[in-house]
Scaffold this motif. Structure first.
Motif, PDB file in Angstrom:
ATOM      1  N   CYS B 349      78.779  43.005  30.558  1.00 32.98           N
ATOM      2  CA  CYS B 349      79.013  44.503  30.753  1.00 32.98           C
ATOM      3  C   CYS B 349      79.858  44.792  29.840  1.00 32.98           C
ATOM      4  O   CYS B 349      80.020  45.065  29.172  1.00 32.98           O
ATOM      5  N   ARG B 350      81.083  44.195  30.217  1.00 33.46           N
ATOM      6  CA  ARG B 350      81.966  45.116  29.719  1.00 33.46           C
ATOM      7  C   ARG B 350      81.903  44.379  28.113  1.00 33.46           C
ATOM      8  O   ARG B 350      82.601  45.384  27.439  1.00 33.46           O
ATOM      9  N   GLU B 351      81.605  43.274  27.976  1.00 31.78           N
ATOM     10  CA  GLU B 351      81.830  42.944  26.322  1.00 31.78           C
ATOM     11  C   GLU B 351      80.773  43.686  26.076  1.00 31.78           C
ATOM     12  O   GLU B 351      80.601  43.483  24.688  1.00 31.78           O
ATOM     13  N   GLY B 352      79.720  43.085  26.714  1.00 34.50           N
ATOM     14  CA  GLY B 352      78.150  43.184  25.950  1.00 34.50           C
ATOM     15  C   GLY B 352      78.035  44.542  25.566  1.00 34.50           C
ATOM     16  O   GLY B 352      77.269  44.851  24.414  1.00 34.50           O
ATOM     17  N   THR B 353      78.293  45.200  26.013  1.00 36.01           N
ATOM     18  CA  THR B 353      78.201  46.944  25.504  1.00 36.01           C
ATOM     19  C   THR B 353      78.887  47.026  24.830  1.00 36.01           C
ATOM     20  O   THR B 353      78.212  48.375  23.578  1.00 36.01           O
ATOM     21  N   GLY B 354      80.259  47.001  23.928  1.00 31.28           N
ATOM     22  CA  GLY B 354      80.924  46.792  23.085  1.00 31.28           C
ATOM     23  C   GLY B 354      80.528  46.560  21.861  1.00 31.28           C
ATOM     24  O   GLY B 354      80.112  46.646  21.175  1.00 31.28           O
ATOM     25  N   TRP B 355      79.622  44.874  22.545  1.00 33.44           N
ATOM     26  CA  TRP B 355      79.209  44.501  21.432  1.00 33.44           C
ATOM     27  C   TRP B 355      78.023  45.475  20.765  1.00 33.44           C
ATOM     28  O   TRP B 355      77.920  45.692  19.730  1.00 33.44           O
ATOM     29  N   VAL B 379      72.570  40.011  22.856  1.00 37.38           N
ATOM     30  CA  VAL B 379      72.730  40.258  23.360  1.00 37.38           C
ATOM     31  C   VAL B 379      72.763  41.468  24.065  1.00 37.38           C
ATOM     32  O   VAL B 379      73.298  41.007  25.897  1.00 37.38           O
ATOM     33  N   ALA B 380      71.841  42.181  23.778  1.00 41.31           N
ATOM     34  CA  ALA B 380      71.141  42.850  25.412  1.00 41.31           C
ATOM     35  C   ALA B 380      69.981  41.669  26.310  1.00 41.31           C
ATOM     36  O   ALA B 380      70.562  42.442  27.500  1.00 41.31           O
ATOM     37  N   GLU B 381      69.820  41.214  26.230  1.00 43.40           N
ATOM     38  CA  GLU B 381      68.760  40.056  27.059  1.00 43.40           C
ATOM     39  C   GLU B 381      70.272  39.436  27.123  1.00 43.40           C
ATOM     40  O   GLU B 381      70.420  39.264  28.936  1.00 43.40           O
ATOM     41  N   LYS B 382      71.637  39.064  26.791  1.00 48.09           N
ATOM     42  CA  LYS B 382      72.293  38.896  28.196  1.00 48.09           C
ATOM     43  C   LYS B 382      73.598  39.249  28.787  1.00 48.09           C
ATOM     44  O   LYS B 382      73.877  38.200  29.760  1.00 48.09           O
ATOM     45  N   VAL B 383      73.167  40.726  28.381  1.00 50.50           N
ATOM     46  CA  VAL B 383      74.044  41.683  29.091  1.00 50.50           C
ATOM     47  C   VAL B 383      72.864  42.936  30.562  1.00 50.50           C
ATOM     48  O   VAL B 383      73.389  41.763  31.842  1.00 50.50           O
ATOM     49  N   ARG B 394      72.355  40.826  34.866  1.00 50.82           N
ATOM     50  CA  ARG B 394      73.458  39.316  35.329  1.00 50.82           C
ATOM     51  C   ARG B 394      74.584  39.719  35.621  1.00 50.82           C
ATOM     52  O   ARG B 394      75.606  39.700  34.957  1.00 50.82           O
ATOM     53  N   THR B 395      74.484  41.312  36.324  1.00 54.35           N
ATOM     54  CA  THR B 395      75.821  41.753  36.772  1.00 54.35           C
ATOM     55  C   THR B 395      75.932  41.993  37.768  1.00 54.35           C
ATOM     56  O   THR B 395      74.672  41.970  37.954  1.00 54.35           O
ATOM     57  N   ILE B 396      77.222  42.822  38.169  1.00 49.86           N
ATOM     58  CA  ILE B 396      77.034  43.390  40.256  1.00 49.86           C
ATOM     59  C   ILE B 396      75.796  44.039  40.118  1.00 49.86           C
ATOM     60  O   ILE B 396      75.029  44.504  41.040  1.00 49.86           O
ATOM     61  N   CYS B 397      76.245  45.637  39.466  1.00 47.12           N
ATOM     62  CA  CYS B 397      75.191  46.615  39.342  1.00 47.12           C
ATOM     63  C   CYS B 397      74.341  46.501  37.893  1.00 47.12           C
ATOM     64  O   CYS B 397      74.184  45.878  37.085  1.00 47.12           O
ATOM     65  N   ALA B 398      73.604  48.001  37.873  1.00 49.29           N
ATOM     66  CA  ALA B 398      72.188  48.162  36.974  1.00 49.29           C
ATOM     67  C   ALA B 398      72.289  48.449  36.267  1.00 49.29           C
ATOM     68  O   ALA B 398      72.011  48.428  34.693  1.00 49.29           O
ATOM     69  N   LEU B 399      74.303  48.895  35.672  1.00 50.39           N
ATOM     70  CA  LEU B 399      74.707  49.114  33.749  1.00 50.39           C
ATOM     71  C   LEU B 399      74.145  48.321  33.655  1.00 50.39           C
ATOM     72  O   LEU B 399      74.317  48.361  32.373  1.00 50.39           O
ATOM     73  N   GLY B 400      75.047  46.968  33.857  1.00 46.19           N
ATOM     74  CA  GLY B 400      74.139  45.796  32.033  1.00 46.19           C
ATOM     75  C   GLY B 400      72.648  46.217  31.796  1.00 46.19           C
ATOM     76  O   GLY B 400      72.292  46.067  30.979  1.00 46.19           O
ATOM     77  N   ASP B 401      72.039  46.404  32.679  1.00 43.45           N
ATOM     78  CA  ASP B 401      70.179  46.274  32.797  1.00 43.45           C
ATOM     79  C   ASP B 401      69.626  48.242  32.031  1.00 43.45           C
ATOM     80  O   ASP B 401      69.108  47.729  30.922  1.00 43.45           O
ATOM     81  N   ALA B 402      71.152  48.908  32.210  1.00 46.54           N
ATOM     82  CA  ALA B 402      71.197  50.088  31.382  1.00 46.54           C
ATOM     83  C   ALA B 402      71.137  50.169  30.025  1.00 46.54           C
ATOM     84  O   ALA B 402      70.806  51.109  29.952  1.00 46.54           O
ATOM     85  N   ALA B 403      72.281  49.337  29.944  1.00 48.62           N
ATOM     86  CA  ALA B 403      72.573  49.704  28.659  1.00 48.62           C
ATOM     87  C   ALA B 403      71.622  48.692  27.298  1.00 48.62           C
ATOM     88  O   ALA B 403      71.363  48.467  26.722  1.00 48.62           O
TER      89      ALA B 403
END
Lengths: 165, 432
Positions: B349-355, B379-383, B394-403
């Motif tokens: 999430c940290r790196e992917g949302t920047g990408w 990248v979106a699928e990886k996040v 693939r993250t602790i919370c849903a912010l990755g999915d939200a992005a």
């Protein structure tokens, strides 16, 4: 470094307000009041935090300094550089974007002659771009101090700023 | 029918006062429960009958959530209200706090009674000063009337309620980040399990509900779960507040039955501004998948219909876009938001949302290649996994999915506009 006690840096009223917040949490959870304490001392310091203030909050709440710095740098409402007496926070998120927040930001910067994060030479105003403030049905909108101003137009902004003088 | 639950008192003079709230039956449910010592199980069953689902965005059944906590279990327990409203497009809880704060106080009292919690915290986002003051005033009024404090109305039930103010962090709307924040820490989500019902605030069993969910409880119990259910649909009872924003003539918060056709809601909101054509709608807050206008016009506003149409009801924030909208520009805005609000804890999430933000920005600026479109999807699928394949993040919370969901859905429905930006280095539409 000598530890400066909080009561030498801020007013008795500020300390009383911090104590009021401490009272909301279990006796062994003083740290819960850190967000309120930082807000209170920031307000009293003209809108931004300093290292001595954060350190004094840490001592007062019996927290490691680093834990206070973490909080003070994680949340976006804490400032670490001087801001204007009136900090103008313009929402730039989707509903505001769709309703013209870019024009609002541009208008404010031209009118006040400062860019984002800068303070006007008289110290009165600074402009900050912020994420969604949760007033999307009143887009475009901004917050100055504790007030929300919605459905903005250049004319409306002129009046709002005029009234702050 | 509209305004029957959280907005029931909107027409009253100063609806936020105790007098106004009581004039329409406010606190009568609490009094009845305390007098009759209603078994917690009875309250939970009534909520299950109502099919009230969490109004914060996840839609988890409220009755089921309350059943995870046993009233008679010993030890300190907490009820926490999530008033950290920050999902772009969403501004309904702000109006509940401003105009009907006592419904939330009564809802939290009933929740506290049901789960056996003697203390409640209402986490209000730091920018909501006016709502915070209304809530403070409501709590003071309730305490003065003997509705909060020790031995409430002589029932032996003790309950204290406090407002906590945030300080600007979208992530604190995630329930475990919110708990961390009340504990005076950075708002970084916790690993789950353990869930808050086992290990919550200060490590104690905790129930967390959204403002609208809790404020709906008194009205549901007053009229009965069946009444609420019949306002809506079998799979999702009741009415729901929809924040309609963007390109409509009458943006606003509309409390209407779940299952209302979108076209009716759009009409209530005055239709698309300047009589223009509807292009796209994000129907549940900025993180849910976008739908093209023509598809949206056939969809009903409820959880199941949204899923079938390939999106989510989310928080009920309906963001309307007309045909002057550049979808690349909008996605650039959304991706920038998630990059800014990622808490930095999980690497994808940290790196992917920047990408994501940088690639979309490049496309918007006309500096991207066709490979960038594929890279963006990758990248979106990886996040955040792939929403359409029902793959989680693939993250602790849903912010990755939200992005990730906005990126994948914008590419799915509006890929041509992205290709146009790559090919012609400018927008397909003239709006921006």
């Amino acid at each position: 470094m000598e530890k400066t006690a909080l009561n030498t840096l801020v007013s008795a009223e500020a300390i009383a307000e911090i104590d009021h917040w401490i009272g909301k949490y279990p006796a062994d959870q003083k740290q819960s009041a850190v967000m309120a304490a930082l807000r209170i001392v920031q307000d009293e310091n003209g809108g931004h935090l300093t290292t001595p203030l954060m350190d004094a909050v840490a001592v007062y709440l019996e927290m490691p300094k680093i834990a206070v710095y973490e909080v003070a740098t994680f949340y976006s409402m804490y400032e670490h550089k001087p801001v204007g007496k009136y900090k103008i926070c313009v929402c730039n998120s989707i509903s505001c974007l769709l309703c013209g927040s870019h024009e609002i930001l541009e208008y404010l910067q031209n009118k006040l002659g400062v860019g984002l994060g800068e303070v006007t030479s008289d110290g009165r105003f600074s402009i900050k771009e912020v994420e969604c403030l949760g007033a999307c049905v009143g887009a475009p909108m901004m917050m100055i101090g504790r007030e929300y101003y919605e459905n903005l137009t250049p004319e409306k902004i002129d009046k709002i700023l005029e009234n702050l003088k | 029918m509209a305004n029957e639950v959280c907005f029931k008192n909107l027409h009253l003079d100063e609806p936020w006062t105790l007098a106004a709230y009581q004039s329409s039956g406010g606190y009568s449910v609490l009094k009845k429960i305390l007098q009759e010592q209603t078994p917690a199980q009875t309250i939970v069953e009534e909520l299950k009958t109502s099919v009230l689902r969490g109004r914060g965005g996840a839609g988890f059944p409220t009755g089921l959530k309350w059943s995870f906590m046993r009233r008679d279990d010993p030890g300190q327990k907490y009820i926490v209200c999530n008033s950290d409203e920050g999902e772009p497009g969403t501004c309904k809880d702000r109006d509940i706090l401003r105009y009907n704060p006592h419904a939330l106080v009564e809802g939290m009292l009933i929740a506290g009674y049901t789960i056996g919690a003697s203390v409640g915290y209402n986490y209000i986002r730091g920018e909501f000063w006016e709502p915070f003051e209304r809530m403070e005033a409501a709590i003071d009024e309730a305490r003065a009337a003997g509705l909060l404090g020790r031995n409430i109305l002589g029932s032996g039930f003790d309950f204290e309620l406090y407002n906590h103010l945030g300080a600007g962090a979208y992530i604190c709307g995630e329930e475990t980040a919110l708990l961390e924040s009340i504990e005076g820490k950075k708002g970084q989500p916790r690993f789950k399990p353990p869930f808050p019902a086992n290990y919550g605030l200060y490590g104690k069993p905790t129930t967390i509900n959204n403002t609208e969910s809790l404020a709906s409880v008194p009205e549901i119990l007053r009229n009965g779960g069946q009444w609420f259910l019949e306002l809506g649909k079998p799979s999702a009872g009741g009415s729901k507040i929809f924040s309609v924003s963007g390109h409509v003539n009458k943006p606003g918060n509309y409390e209407i039955p779940l299952g209302t056709p979108f076209r009716d809601l759009l009409e209530m909101a005055g239709g698309v501004r300047h009589g223009r054509k509807l292009k796209a709608v994000i129907p549940g807050g900025s993180s849910v998948p976008v739908l093209p206008g023509e598809l949206m016009m056939e969809v009903d506003m409820d959880y199941d219909a949204m899923m079938e149409a390939g999106t989510l009801l989310g928080s009920g924030a309906v963001i309307v876009m007309d045909d002057t909208t550049c979808m690349v520009k909008v996605l650039e805005n959304l991706s920038h938001f998630y990059m800014n609000e990622s808490c930095g804890q999980c690497t994808p999430c940290r790196e992917g949302t920047g990408w994501l933000a940088r690639i979309v920005h490049r496309i918007e600026q006309g500096q991207a290649s066709y490979e960038d479109l594929d890279r963006l999807e990758d990248v979106a699928e990886k996040v955040g996994g792939n929403f359409y394949a029902r793959e989680g993040g693939r993250t602790i919370c849903a912010l990755g999915d939200a992005a990730s969901m906005p990126v994948l859905s914008f590419l799915k429905h509006f890929r041509k506009e992205f290709e146009y930006h790559v090919e012609h280095k400018r927008c397909m539409v003239s709006g921006f």
